[in-house]
Design a protein around this motif. Structure first.
Motif, PDB file in Angstrom:
ATOM      1  N   ALA A  61       0.819  -1.213   0.000  1.00 16.57           N
ATOM      2  CA  ALA A  61       0.000   0.000   0.000  1.00 16.57           C
ATOM      3  C   ALA A  61       0.852   1.262   0.000  1.00 16.57           C
ATOM      4  N   LEU A  62       1.905   1.273   0.804  1.00 19.02           N
ATOM      5  CA  LEU A  62       2.770   2.453   0.871  1.00 19.02           C
ATOM      6  C   LEU A  62       3.571   2.638  -0.414  1.00 19.02           C
ATOM      7  N   ALA A  63       3.994   1.524  -1.019  1.00 14.63           N
ATOM      8  CA  ALA A  63       4.724   1.618  -2.280  1.00 14.63           C
ATOM      9  C   ALA A  63       3.827   2.197  -3.374  1.00 14.63           C
ATOM     10  N   LEU A  64       2.580   1.767  -3.440  1.00 13.38           N
ATOM     11  CA  LEU A  64       1.656   2.290  -4.445  1.00 13.38           C
ATOM     12  C   LEU A  64       1.288   3.744  -4.165  1.00 13.38           C
ATOM     13  N   LYS A  65       1.193   4.103  -2.896  1.00 15.61           N
ATOM     14  CA  LYS A  65       0.907   5.496  -2.544  1.00 15.61           C
ATOM     15  C   LYS A  65       2.025   6.409  -3.039  1.00 15.61           C
ATOM     16  N   ALA A  66       3.266   5.937  -2.923  1.00 11.46           N
ATOM     17  CA  ALA A  66       4.418   6.750  -3.325  1.00 11.46           C
ATOM     18  C   ALA A  66       4.618   6.792  -4.831  1.00 11.46           C
ATOM     19  N   THR A  67       4.044   5.848  -5.560  1.00  7.85           N
ATOM     20  CA  THR A  67       4.263   5.784  -7.012  1.00  7.85           C
ATOM     21  C   THR A  67       3.010   6.202  -7.787  1.00  7.85           C
ATOM     22  N   MET A  68       1.997   5.361  -7.787  1.00 10.11           N
ATOM     23  CA  MET A  68       0.782   5.647  -8.553  1.00 10.11           C
ATOM     24  C   MET A  68      -0.166   6.611  -7.839  1.00 10.11           C
ATOM     25  N   GLY A  69      -0.127   6.579  -6.504  1.00 11.27           N
ATOM     26  CA  GLY A  69      -1.092   7.340  -5.716  1.00 11.27           C
ATOM     27  C   GLY A  69      -2.407   6.596  -5.603  1.00 11.27           C
ATOM     28  N   TRP A  70      -3.077   6.781  -4.472  1.00  7.84           N
ATOM     29  CA  TRP A  70      -4.332   6.068  -4.240  1.00  7.84           C
ATOM     30  C   TRP A  70      -5.568   6.927  -4.514  1.00  7.84           C
ATOM     31  N   ARG A  71      -5.517   8.200  -4.162  1.00 11.14           N
ATOM     32  CA  ARG A  71      -6.736   9.004  -4.136  1.00 11.14           C
ATOM     33  C   ARG A  71      -7.068   9.626  -5.490  1.00 11.14           C
ATOM     34  N   VAL A  72      -8.362   9.624  -5.806  1.00 10.50           N
ATOM     35  CA  VAL A  72      -8.843  10.443  -6.909  1.00 10.50           C
ATOM     36  C   VAL A  72      -8.853  11.897  -6.444  1.00 10.50           C
ATOM     37  N   SER A  73      -9.061  12.824  -7.360  1.00 10.28           N
ATOM     38  CA  SER A  73      -9.100  14.229  -6.979  1.00 10.28           C
ATOM     39  C   SER A  73     -10.315  14.510  -6.097  1.00 10.28           C
ATOM     40  N   GLU A  74     -10.239  15.592  -5.345  1.00 14.26           N
ATOM     41  CA  GLU A  74     -11.355  15.959  -4.479  1.00 14.26           C
ATOM     42  C   GLU A  74     -12.615  16.239  -5.296  1.00 14.26           C
ATOM     43  N   ASP A  75     -12.448  16.855  -6.448  1.00 22.06           N
ATOM     44  CA  ASP A  75     -13.597  17.125  -7.308  1.00 22.06           C
ATOM     45  C   ASP A  75     -14.263  15.830  -7.760  1.00 22.06           C
ATOM     46  N   ALA A  76     -13.450  14.855  -8.116  1.00 30.29           N
ATOM     47  CA  ALA A  76     -13.995  13.571  -8.555  1.00 30.29           C
ATOM     48  C   ALA A  76     -14.726  12.869  -7.425  1.00 30.29           C
ATOM     49  N   GLU A  77     -14.157  12.931  -6.222  1.00 31.51           N
ATOM     50  CA  GLU A  77     -14.789  12.275  -5.078  1.00 31.51           C
ATOM     51  C   GLU A  77     -16.112  12.933  -4.724  1.00 31.51           C
ATOM     52  N   VAL A  78     -16.139  14.257  -4.727  1.00 27.53           N
ATOM     53  CA  VAL A  78     -17.354  14.975  -4.350  1.00 27.53           C
ATOM     54  C   VAL A  78     -18.407  14.904  -5.453  1.00 27.53           C
ATOM     55  N   GLY A  79     -17.968  15.086  -6.689  1.00 25.90           N
ATOM     56  CA  GLY A  79     -18.919  15.100  -7.795  1.00 25.90           C
ATOM     57  C   GLY A  79     -19.432  13.739  -8.192  1.00 25.90           C
ATOM     58  N   GLY A  80     -18.681  12.710  -7.899  1.00 29.59           N
ATOM     59  CA  GLY A  80     -19.101  11.357  -8.232  1.00 29.59           C
ATOM     60  C   GLY A  80     -18.012  10.605  -8.956  1.00 29.59           C
ATOM     61  N   ILE A  81     -17.510   9.565  -8.327  1.00 31.67           N
ATOM     62  CA  ILE A  81     -16.386   8.820  -8.890  1.00 31.67           C
ATOM     63  C   ILE A  81     -16.804   8.039 -10.129  1.00 31.67           C
ATOM     64  N   ASP A  82     -18.076   7.666 -10.224  1.00 33.93           N
ATOM     65  CA  ASP A  82     -18.542   6.944 -11.409  1.00 33.93           C
ATOM     66  C   ASP A  82     -18.343   7.776 -12.670  1.00 33.93           C
ATOM     67  N   LEU A  83     -18.831   8.989 -12.642  1.00 28.93           N
ATOM     68  CA  LEU A  83     -18.750   9.860 -13.815  1.00 28.93           C
ATOM     69  C   LEU A  83     -17.314  10.303 -14.083  1.00 28.93           C
ATOM     70  N   ALA A  84     -16.578  10.621 -13.021  1.00 25.95           N
ATOM     71  CA  ALA A  84     -15.218  11.133 -13.180  1.00 25.95           C
ATOM     72  C   ALA A  84     -14.251  10.066 -13.674  1.00 25.95           C
ATOM     73  N   VAL A  85     -14.374   8.851 -13.169  1.00 23.16           N
ATOM     74  CA  VAL A  85     -13.406   7.798 -13.475  1.00 23.16           C
ATOM     75  C   VAL A  85     -13.854   6.926 -14.642  1.00 23.16           C
ATOM     76  N   HIS A  86     -15.137   6.600 -14.675  1.00 23.85           N
ATOM     77  CA  HIS A  86     -15.619   5.648 -15.679  1.00 23.85           C
ATOM     78  C   HIS A  86     -16.417   6.298 -16.804  1.00 23.85           C
TER      79      HIS A  86
END
Length: 424
Positions: A380-405
Motif C-alpha cells: 500500500a505504501l509503495a503504491l501510494k508513493a508511485t501511482m497514488g491512491w486518491r482520486v481528486s477531491e472534485d472527482a470524489e465529491v462530484g461522483g467517482i462513477d462519472l469522473a473515473v468511468h
C-alpha cells in the motif's frame, strides 16, 4: 485413482457457486455506497475477477500448491501456466485422491483467490483510483494471498505439516485465515493508508439501495455452499455436515445481529440482517467441518453480536472502513478461527479436548493477522508513493462513477439532469 464423475460434478458446481459470490459481492457493496459511486464499487469486484483470474493461471496455483519454499510459498515456476498440473506423462488428465481431475481443483481454488481480493475493496469505497486498485489486486494476491494459501493448505507453516501441528493440527476448513482474516487485516491497512472519505463522520453516507444489499447477501449465502460444502472436495456426508453447519451459523448470526441492533438502536434493520448473514458465513468458514450443528449455532450467534458491535469501532477509532470489512470479516474471521478451539467436536475445550487446539488456533490467527498487516502495508505504501491512491477531491465529491468511468448508475445523477427533471 479412477475418475469419480459424481465428485467431479460436485466440485465443478462448487467452483461455479464460489465464482458467483464475487458478482454477489458487487451487488452487496454496490448497494451500500452512495448512488454516485455504485458502478465504481461494482467495477472493483469485477476488476479483481479479471486480474486474479489471469495471474492464478500463470503463477497463482504454483505459488499456492507447488513444492514448498521455506514454509511460506510454493515454487512459482514449478507449474507456471499450469504446466504439469493438467496432464500426466501419458497425456491423461491428472486425478486427485477424491477422483476429481486436478484442473477442476485449479478452477475451485482460483475462485477463492478472486473473492478474497474483491472483499478488500469495501474498505476503500468512493475514493481510490481504479488503476491503482487493479495493480494492487495483482500484487496483493501474489505476495499475500498465495503465500497464505500455501502456508495453510499447501503444506506450509500453518498447515498440518507445519511446526504447530506438534501441539495440535491447525484447523481452517475453508478459509478463516486465508480468506477472511487475510482480507480483513488488509482492509484495515488500506483504510489507514488511503485515508478517510471527504465528509466522513460529518456527512450522511447511507446505503443508496438496500434491495441491492439484500440481493447481494442472498447470492453470497447461496454461493457460500460451494465455498464451505465444496471444501469437503467430494459429495459425501462431510459436505452435508458443512452445508448444515453453514446454514445454522448464518441463521443464528442474523438473529444475534438484529437483537443487538434492537437493544442498541431501537430498530432491527435490513442492512443489519444482510450484514448478519455475512458475519455468520465468515465465522463458520474455518469451522464448517469441525463443529456439530448446535456448536455452529453458538458460533454464529456470537459472531453476529461481535460484528454488530465491532462495526461502530471505526467511528471511535477514527479510521474509515467504508463498508465494514474490518468489523465483519476480520472480527468474525478471528472469532470463527479461535472459536474452533472451544467448539470443535473432537478437540475443542468445551468437548473435553483440552487447550491444545485453542492454543494452536490462536497462534495461526495471530500469524495470519501479522503477515497480512506487514505485507499489505509494504504494498500500500509503495503504491501510494508511485501511482497514488486518491482520486481528486472534485472527482470524489462530484461522483467517482462519472469522473473515473465516464458513466453513471442512474440517469438522474448525471450533471444537470436532476435540475432538468425537476423543471420538467
Amino acid at each position: 485413482m479412477e475418475l469419480d464423475t459424481g465428485a467431479t460434478a460436485w466440485m465443478l458446481m462448487s467452483a461455479s457457486l464460489v465464482l458467483l459470490m464475487t458478482p454477489g459481492l458487487a451487488l452487496f457493496y454496490g448497494g451500500m455506497v452512495r448512488g454516485k459511486s455504485v458502478l465504481n464499487m461494482m467495477m472493483m469486484s469485477f476488476g479483481a475477477m479479471a486480474v486474479v483470474g489471469v495471474v492464478y493461471v500463470l503463477w497463482g496455483w504454483s505459488m499456492s500448491y507447488g513444492s514448498d519454499v521455506g514454509g511460506i510459498i510454493g515454487n512459482p515456476f514449478e507449474q507456471f501456466g499450469l504446466s504439469g498440473a493438467i496432464y500426466d506423462d501419458a497425456g491423461e488428465f491428472l486425478v486427485d485422491d477424491y477422483g476429481v481431475p486436478g484442473i477442476v481443483g485449479v478452477a475451485f481454488q482460483s475462485t477463492f483467490a478472486i473473492i478474497t481480493t474483491a472483499l478488500i475493496s469495501g474498505a476503500i469505497a468512493d475514493r481510490v483510483k481504479f488503476g491503482t486498485w487493479m495493480v494492487y489486486s495483482g500484487i496483493w494476491v501474489t505476495l499475500c494471498y498465495f503465500p497464505m494459501a500455501h502456508m495453510v493448505w499447501g503444506g506450509g507453516l500453518l498447515s498440518g505439516d507445519g511446526p504447530f501441528a506438534s501441539i495440535a493440527a491447525p484447523i481452517d476448513f475453508a478459509g478463516g485465515t486465508v480468506v477472511h482474516i487475510n482480507a480483513g487485516a488488509a482492509a484495515l491497512v488500506l483504510a489507514l493508508v488511503v485515508g478517510k472519505r471527504k465528509g466522513f463522520g460529518t456527512e450522511p453516507m447511507r446505503p443508496h439501495n438496500l434491495p441491492f444489499v439484500m440481493l447481494g447477501a442472498a447470492l453470497l449465502w447461496f454461493g457460500w455452499f460451494g465455498f464451505n460444502a465444496g471444501s469437503a472436495f467430494t459429495a459425501d456426508g462431510f459436505a452435508g455436515l458443512a452445508w448444515v453447519n453453514t446454514t445454522s451459523a448464518t441463521a443464528a448470526a442474523v438473529i444475534g445481529w438484529l437483537v443487538t441492533e434492537k437493544i442498541r438502536d431501537g430498530h432491527a434493520t435490513s442492512l443489519g440482517a444482510a450484514s448478519g448473514v455475512v458475519a455468520g458465513l465468515v465465522a463458520i468458514t474455518p469451522a464448517a467441518g469441525a463443529l456439530d450443528p448446535v456448536g455452529s449455532l453458538a458460533l454464529g450467534v456470537v459472531a453476529g453480536v461481535l460484528s454488530a458491535l465491532a462495526v461502530g469501532l471505526k467511528y471511535r477509532l477514527g479510521f474509515d472502513d467504508s463498508l465494514d470489512v474490518v468489523g465483519v470479516h476480520l472480527v468474525a474471521g478471528l472469532w470463527g478461527t479461535v472459536g474452533i478451539g472451544f467448539l470443535a467436536t473432537e478437540t475443542g475445550l468445551f468437548y473435553g479436548g483440552g487447550v491444545n487446539q485453542l492454543l494452536v488456533q490462536v497462534i495461526i490467527a495471530v500469524v495470519a493477522v501479522a503477515f497480512s498487516l506487514v505485507v499489505t502495508a509494504v504494498i500500500a505504501l509503495a503504491l501510494k508513493a508511485t501511482m497514488g491512491w486518491r482520486v481528486s477531491e472534485d472527482a470524489e465529491v462530484g461522483g467517482i462513477d462519472l469522473a473515473v468511468h465516464g458513466e453513471t448508475g442512474y440517469e438522474t445523477i448525471q450533471q444537470g439532469s436532476v435540475i432538468k427533471e425537476v423543471r420538467a
